[in-house]
Design an enzyme around this catalytic site. Structure first.
Site, PDB file in Angstrom:
ATOM      1  N   ASN A  92       0.841  -1.198   0.000  1.00 30.99           N
ATOM      2  CA  ASN A  92       0.000   0.000   0.000  1.00 30.99           C
ATOM      3  C   ASN A  92       0.875   1.247   0.000  1.00 30.99           C
ATOM      4  O   ASN A  92       1.893   1.302   0.700  1.00 30.99           O
ATOM      5  CB  ASN A  92      -0.913  -0.008   1.228  1.00 30.99           C
ATOM      6  CG  ASN A  92      -1.945  -1.109   1.160  1.00 30.99           C
ATOM      7  OD1 ASN A  92      -2.526  -1.363   0.098  1.00 30.99           O
ATOM      8  ND2 ASN A  92      -2.171  -1.789   2.265  1.00 30.99           N
ATOM      9  N   HIS A  99       6.545  -2.182   3.073  1.00 26.03           N
ATOM     10  CA  HIS A  99       6.320  -3.588   3.428  1.00 26.03           C
ATOM     11  C   HIS A  99       5.436  -4.229   2.375  1.00 26.03           C
ATOM     12  O   HIS A  99       4.551  -3.581   1.811  1.00 26.03           O
ATOM     13  CB  HIS A  99       5.670  -3.723   4.807  1.00 26.03           C
ATOM     14  CG  HIS A  99       4.435  -2.900   4.995  1.00 26.03           C
ATOM     15  ND1 HIS A  99       4.480  -1.555   5.275  1.00 26.03           N
ATOM     16  CD2 HIS A  99       3.119  -3.230   4.927  1.00 26.03           C
ATOM     17  CE1 HIS A  99       3.244  -1.088   5.382  1.00 26.03           C
ATOM     18  NE2 HIS A  99       2.394  -2.083   5.162  1.00 26.03           N
TER      19      HIS A  99
END
Ligand code: AMP
Length: 112
Positions: free
Chosen positions: A86, A99
């Protein structure tokens, strides 16, 4: 600015670590969105893909290979898994340390 993931890297707060090497860490997501939900992060603090630069080229390549390695360690490479990252608020990024989510362990729904 450092995030909670830096504290996980530094072992200042606990996490269920599934893989670690000099450059990367993988640990279970605290609020799993699938039966298997693991986050793979570089130890280097980069906010997200938008903040990555040419200098991070090798690191980003290794990050992807580490995702695949962790998926094999989890035993989900044959059955399948989804990788999500994201970027910023519309995508719902809440932790500003790059991540990759590994989602697996069940049939996953259609993505938004
Ligand atoms: P994102 O919304 O893409 O920024 O994802 C951040 C993820 O980090 C969320 O899925 C959270 O559930 C997860 N998370 C936040 N704090 C922790 C923590 N202390 N240990 C493990 N996962 C966490």
């Amino acid at each position: 600015m450092s995030t909670i993931f830096k504290k996980i890297i530094d072992k200042e707060i606990p996490a269920k670590i599934v893989y670690e090497d000099d450059e990367f860490l993988a640990f279970e997501d605290i609020y799993p969105a699938a039966k298997i939900h693991v986050l793979v992060i570089p130890k280097k603090e980069i906010k997200n893909l938008d903040a990555a630069t040419e200098e991070d080229l090798m690191l980003l390549g290794k990050l992807q290979l580490t995702v695949a390695k962790v998926a094999r360690l989890l035993g989900v490479n044959e059955s399948g898994y989804r990788v999500v990252t994201n970027i910023n608020s519309d995508a719902g990024q809440t932790v500003y340390h790059i991540h990759y989510h590994i989602l697996a362990g069940e049939k996953l729904g259609v993505m938004a």
